[in-house]
Motif scaffolding. Structure first.
Motif, PDB file in Angstrom:
ATOM      1  N   MET A 165     -10.848   5.450   3.127  1.00 17.62           N
ATOM      2  CA  MET A 165     -10.994   4.091   2.608  1.00 17.62           C
ATOM      3  C   MET A 165     -10.687   4.022   1.113  1.00 17.62           C
ATOM      4  O   MET A 165     -11.292   4.734   0.300  1.00 17.62           O
ATOM      5  CB  MET A 165     -12.430   3.615   2.856  1.00 17.62           C
ATOM      6  CG  MET A 165     -12.739   2.208   2.367  1.00 17.62           C
ATOM      7  SD  MET A 165     -12.093   0.917   3.461  1.00 17.62           S
ATOM      8  CE  MET A 165     -13.216   1.087   4.857  1.00 17.62           C
ATOM      9  N   ASP A 166      -9.724   3.152   0.743  1.00 16.98           N
ATOM     10  CA  ASP A 166      -9.494   2.872  -0.674  1.00 16.98           C
ATOM     11  C   ASP A 166     -10.635   1.982  -1.184  1.00 16.98           C
ATOM     12  O   ASP A 166     -11.307   1.304  -0.401  1.00 16.98           O
ATOM     13  CB  ASP A 166      -8.141   2.163  -0.844  1.00 16.98           C
ATOM     14  CG  ASP A 166      -7.739   2.033  -2.302  1.00 16.98           C
ATOM     15  OD1 ASP A 166      -8.225   2.829  -3.124  1.00 16.98           O
ATOM     16  OD2 ASP A 166      -6.935   1.133  -2.620  1.00 16.98           O
ATOM     17  N   MET A 167     -10.867   1.995  -2.510  1.00 22.12           N
ATOM     18  CA  MET A 167     -11.954   1.182  -3.059  1.00 22.12           C
ATOM     19  C   MET A 167     -11.484  -0.199  -3.502  1.00 22.12           C
ATOM     20  O   MET A 167     -12.111  -1.204  -3.199  1.00 22.12           O
ATOM     21  CB  MET A 167     -12.608   1.915  -4.240  1.00 22.12           C
ATOM     22  CG  MET A 167     -13.482   3.092  -3.833  1.00 22.12           C
ATOM     23  SD  MET A 167     -14.295   3.880  -5.241  1.00 22.12           S
ATOM     24  CE  MET A 167     -15.477   2.609  -5.716  1.00 22.12           C
ATOM     25  N   ARG A 168     -10.382  -0.247  -4.252  1.00 21.25           N
ATOM     26  CA  ARG A 168      -9.882  -1.517  -4.793  1.00 21.25           C
ATOM     27  C   ARG A 168      -8.813  -2.100  -3.886  1.00 21.25           C
ATOM     28  O   ARG A 168      -7.729  -1.548  -3.751  1.00 21.25           O
ATOM     29  CB  ARG A 168      -9.308  -1.317  -6.190  1.00 21.25           C
ATOM     30  CG  ARG A 168     -10.344  -0.947  -7.239  1.00 21.25           C
ATOM     31  CD  ARG A 168      -9.710  -0.949  -8.616  1.00 21.25           C
ATOM     32  NE  ARG A 168     -10.653  -0.606  -9.651  1.00 21.25           N
ATOM     33  CZ  ARG A 168     -10.375  -0.590 -10.944  1.00 21.25           C
ATOM     34  NH1 ARG A 168      -9.156  -0.920 -11.349  1.00 21.25           N
ATOM     35  NH2 ARG A 168     -11.290  -0.250 -11.831  1.00 21.25           N
ATOM     36  N   MET A 169      -9.140  -3.241  -3.268  1.00 18.61           N
ATOM     37  CA  MET A 169      -8.187  -3.918  -2.392  1.00 18.61           C
ATOM     38  C   MET A 169      -8.461  -5.415  -2.442  1.00 18.61           C
ATOM     39  O   MET A 169      -9.589  -5.842  -2.710  1.00 18.61           O
ATOM     40  CB  MET A 169      -8.335  -3.416  -0.938  1.00 18.61           C
ATOM     41  CG  MET A 169      -7.935  -1.967  -0.727  1.00 18.61           C
ATOM     42  SD  MET A 169      -8.201  -1.422   0.989  1.00 18.61           S
ATOM     43  CE  MET A 169     -10.010  -1.383   1.047  1.00 18.61           C
ATOM     44  N   PRO A 170      -7.435  -6.233  -2.194  1.00 17.94           N
ATOM     45  CA  PRO A 170      -7.654  -7.682  -2.141  1.00 17.94           C
ATOM     46  C   PRO A 170      -8.392  -8.094  -0.871  1.00 17.94           C
ATOM     47  O   PRO A 170      -8.549  -7.297   0.052  1.00 17.94           O
ATOM     48  CB  PRO A 170      -6.225  -8.239  -2.163  1.00 17.94           C
ATOM     49  CG  PRO A 170      -5.395  -7.161  -1.543  1.00 17.94           C
ATOM     50  CD  PRO A 170      -6.025  -5.864  -1.985  1.00 17.94           C
TER      51      PRO A 170
ATOM     52  N   LEU B  11     -12.537  11.412  -2.318  1.00 17.63           N
ATOM     53  CA  LEU B  11     -11.384  12.221  -2.690  1.00 17.63           C
ATOM     54  C   LEU B  11     -10.595  11.449  -3.743  1.00 17.63           C
ATOM     55  O   LEU B  11     -10.146  10.330  -3.488  1.00 17.63           O
ATOM     56  CB  LEU B  11     -10.491  12.499  -1.478  1.00 17.63           C
ATOM     57  CG  LEU B  11     -11.124  13.267  -0.307  1.00 17.63           C
ATOM     58  CD1 LEU B  11     -10.063  13.530   0.749  1.00 17.63           C
ATOM     59  CD2 LEU B  11     -11.740  14.569  -0.783  1.00 17.63           C
ATOM     60  N   ALA B  12     -10.461  12.040  -4.930  1.00 16.65           N
ATOM     61  CA  ALA B  12      -9.768  11.363  -6.027  1.00 16.65           C
ATOM     62  C   ALA B  12      -8.270  11.613  -5.949  1.00 16.65           C
ATOM     63  O   ALA B  12      -7.826  12.749  -5.792  1.00 16.65           O
ATOM     64  CB  ALA B  12     -10.317  11.840  -7.365  1.00 16.65           C
ATOM     65  N   LYS B  13      -7.495  10.562  -6.023  1.00 15.41           N
ATOM     66  CA  LYS B  13      -6.039  10.692  -6.043  1.00 15.41           C
ATOM     67  C   LYS B  13      -5.615  11.348  -7.354  1.00 15.41           C
ATOM     68  O   LYS B  13      -6.258  11.131  -8.383  1.00 15.41           O
ATOM     69  CB  LYS B  13      -5.381   9.319  -5.914  1.00 15.41           C
ATOM     70  CG  LYS B  13      -5.674   8.615  -4.601  1.00 15.41           C
ATOM     71  CD  LYS B  13      -5.102   7.204  -4.613  1.00 15.41           C
ATOM     72  CE  LYS B  13      -5.433   6.470  -3.315  1.00 15.41           C
ATOM     73  NZ  LYS B  13      -4.963   5.075  -3.336  1.00 15.41           N
ATOM     74  N   PRO B  14      -4.546  12.155  -7.332  1.00  8.41           N
ATOM     75  CA  PRO B  14      -3.650  12.443  -6.205  1.00  8.41           C
ATOM     76  C   PRO B  14      -4.274  13.423  -5.215  1.00  8.41           C
ATOM     77  O   PRO B  14      -4.940  14.377  -5.606  1.00  8.41           O
ATOM     78  CB  PRO B  14      -2.423  13.055  -6.881  1.00  8.41           C
ATOM     79  CG  PRO B  14      -2.938  13.641  -8.145  1.00  8.41           C
ATOM     80  CD  PRO B  14      -4.059  12.762  -8.589  1.00  8.41           C
TER      81      PRO B  14
ATOM     82  N   ALA C 117     -13.961   7.976   0.886  1.00  7.84           N
ATOM     83  CA  ALA C 117     -13.169   7.231  -0.089  1.00  7.84           C
ATOM     84  C   ALA C 117     -11.955   8.053  -0.489  1.00  7.84           C
ATOM     85  O   ALA C 117     -12.066   9.233  -0.817  1.00  7.84           O
ATOM     86  CB  ALA C 117     -14.012   6.913  -1.316  1.00  7.84           C
ATOM     87  N   LEU C 118     -10.787   7.430  -0.439  1.00  5.35           N
ATOM     88  CA  LEU C 118      -9.548   8.047  -0.890  1.00  5.35           C
ATOM     89  C   LEU C 118      -8.999   7.089  -1.935  1.00  5.35           C
ATOM     90  O   LEU C 118      -8.341   6.103  -1.616  1.00  5.35           O
ATOM     91  CB  LEU C 118      -8.581   8.227   0.275  1.00  5.35           C
ATOM     92  CG  LEU C 118      -7.478   9.285   0.119  1.00  5.35           C
ATOM     93  CD1 LEU C 118      -6.930   9.686   1.473  1.00  5.35           C
ATOM     94  CD2 LEU C 118      -6.362   8.799  -0.781  1.00  5.35           C
ATOM     95  N   THR C 119      -9.328   7.368  -3.217  1.00  6.32           N
ATOM     96  CA  THR C 119      -9.164   6.351  -4.244  1.00  6.32           C
ATOM     97  C   THR C 119      -8.766   6.937  -5.585  1.00  6.32           C
ATOM     98  O   THR C 119      -8.957   8.125  -5.842  1.00  6.32           O
ATOM     99  CB  THR C 119     -10.491   5.566  -4.395  1.00  6.32           C
ATOM    100  OG1 THR C 119     -10.389   4.635  -5.476  1.00  6.32           O
ATOM    101  CG2 THR C 119     -11.644   6.529  -4.683  1.00  6.32           C
TER     102      THR C 119
END
Length: 522
Positions: free
Chosen positions: A454-459, A505-508, A483-485
């Motif tokens: 799941m990404d954190m920032r999304m519309p 999990l922090a990108k990259p 979280a994959l963000t």
């Protein structure tokens, strides 16, 4: 001086200056010159003494205060209750109090005070009142609030910049990793070299972003250290593996000498400890063009603690004596022609020092220009009596167990889906995608997934709200959501955990990170 000599000295001073009453003469002069509120109340709360500064600070004439209580002086009920309750506490316990308080004046303004209240005794040692000393700290508090506000703005700005950098960097690193898997099959050697350069440049950029965020956290004292069991021997092996490429294509030998670390298990922050080693080793390798970088690691056990000491010695260019005091300063780099080829932003040593100090350790450097350097540090770790769980064993699990699992990838940017989709396909995992939290929720209402990235920032609906809503579904109470963000702060991770996610999990994000997470949570 003895008490009798002190008494004679004071009496002689009083006589010389014709001060007839020490309490109403000398003492009044002293207390009225002090730039702080000084007052005395009896046990009924009546003011029996106030100094002249009281009038300036509160806006009441001294003649209007003596003999009156706080209820008769102030109009704000909340302020009165706070003052009176503290007075009663001092009288009841006989113990002094020190605290900060916000007190309104009759000028219509509010002021911060650092207040100390202590009991007043008579000759028979009975409490007969309260002595109060209140120092105006309004300027300091306003400055503190401004600094906190500026620090908040800085952290928010860095977090936003980090997010904007990490998002495209995630795709660059991931796509380069995917393309390299075809090396020697469909790619010309020149193109393969280009991909290697892309990956190295991406990793360097990622390290710079991480360093900037780390130094910001350390400056704001918001970086927290984990206290988890781990094996020192396994950590050292990881460090060897990670640092080995630092001397590739250079006539430099990287040598590790370890003593007394076999089968030692400790409690601490393994990631940060490895970060210290990697930063110091990387620094030594960068400034060493030929010769050797030697990493000496020793462990000493005492009671329930392990003292880990290390020396990182190199045969590099060394440090000028006049620059040794600056070497641990943030963003500092020596400016000379020998350093022009060196990459970095001057944060590695500063971060290492702060992390070592956070782990109750010390670090020092000895160097001579042209002769190399030696960075030494000692830290204290708690001893773990029970063997730490081996992570290597986890990574050895056959990934075939993941085949046929269903995973949902939630991200509003298609390029962020491309890389994890490729890796999931290579593992035989059935994958689905959602472009925002609401889309993810609707898909979860229609079918069951084994894990959700799941990404954190999304519309429309962000990842935090989506997780809350998904966890309300009966069939998803125990389903792992990770979280994959690009939001990589400890506060972000805490927020994710609080709403029911398993991890962040922090990108990259590379394939190994995805596989480790899948094995751990499915």
């Amino acid at each position: 001086m003895s008490p009798s000599e002190i008494s004679l000295f004071i009496q002689r001073f009083i006589n010389e200056h014709s001060i007839q009453d020490v309490q109403h003469g000398l003492l009044n002069q002293i207390v009225n010159e002090i730039k702080a509120v000084i007052l005395v109340k009896d046990t009924d709360g009546r003011h029996i003494f106030v100094n002249s500064y009281y009038e300036y600070a509160v806006g009441c004439k001294v003649s209007d205060v003596i003999g009156r209580t706080d209820e008769q002086i102030f109009s704000d009920k909340e302020t009165i209750e706070k003052i009176v309750s503290k007075d009663k506490q001092v009288i009841a316990t006989g113990e002094s109090l020190s605290y900060e308080e916000l007190i309104p004046s009759n000028f219509g303004e509010q002021f911060y005070y650092l207040t100390t209240k202590t009991p007043l005794y008579d000759l028979q040692n009975n409490i007969i009142g309260v002595i109060c000393l209140a120092t105006d700290i309004t300027k300091q508090k306003l400055l503190e609030q401004e600094l906190q506000f500026q620090a908040k703005l800085k952290n928010e700005y860095l977090a936003k910049v980090s997010h904007e950098i990490r998002t495209p960097l995630n795709s660059i690193v991931g796509l380069a990793e995917i393309a390299q898997q075809f090396e020697g099959i469909n790619l010309p050697s020149k193109l393969s070299n280009y991909l290697n350069n892309i990956q190295q440049a991406s990793e360097h950029l990622s390290n710079v972003v991480n360093d900037i965020l780390d130094i910001s956290k350390l400056e704001a004292s918001t970086l927290s250290l984990e206290q988890k069991p781990f094996s020192l021997q396994q950590s050292i092996e990881k460090i060897k593996s990670i640092t080995k490429p630092f001397v590739l294509n250079k006539p430099v030998e990287l040598e590790f000498i370890s003593e007394n670390n076999q089968d030692i298990n400790v409690i601490g922050d393994e990631t940060r400890l490895m970060q210290v080693f990697i930063n110091l080793i990387n620094n030594a390798c960068k400034y060493t063009t030929q010769g050797r970088v030697q990493v000496i690691i020793k462990c000493h056990s005492q009671d329930n603690a392990i003292y880990l000491s290390s020396k990182i010695k190199d045969t590099g260019i060394g440090i000028a004596a006049e620059n040794l005091n600056n070497i641990f300063t943030s963003f500092y780099q020596e400016s000379n022609q020998q350093n022009e080829h060196v990459k970095g932003c001057g944060l590695g040593l500063s971060i290492s020092k702060d992390l070592i100090q956070a782990m109750n350790g010390v670090v020092e450097v000895n160097s001579e220009q042209g002769e190399g350097s030696c960075f030494s540090f000692v830290i204290k770790l708690d001893k773990q009596l029970k063997l730490a769980t081996s992570k290597a064993a986890v990574n050895d699990i056959d990934v075939s167990t993941l085949k046929g699992k269903k995973v949902l990838l939630v991200d509003d940017l298609p390029m962020n889906i491309t890389v994890p989709k490729f890796h999931l396909e290579s593992l035989g995992i059935e994958h689905f995608s959602a472009e925002n939290g609401l889309d993810a929720l609707q898909q979860c209402q229609q079918q069951q997934f084994d894990l959700i990235f799941m990404d954190m920032r999304m519309p429309i609906m962000d990842g935090i709200e989506a997780t809350k809503q998904i966890k309300l579904l009966t069939s998803y109470i125990d389903t792992p959501i990770v979280a994959l963000t690009a939001n990589a702060s400890s506060a972000d991770k805490s927020t994710c955990i609080d709403v029911g996610m398993k991890d962040l999990l922090a990108k990259p994000v590379n394939k190994k990170m995805l596989v480790d997470s899948l094995i751990k949570y499915i």
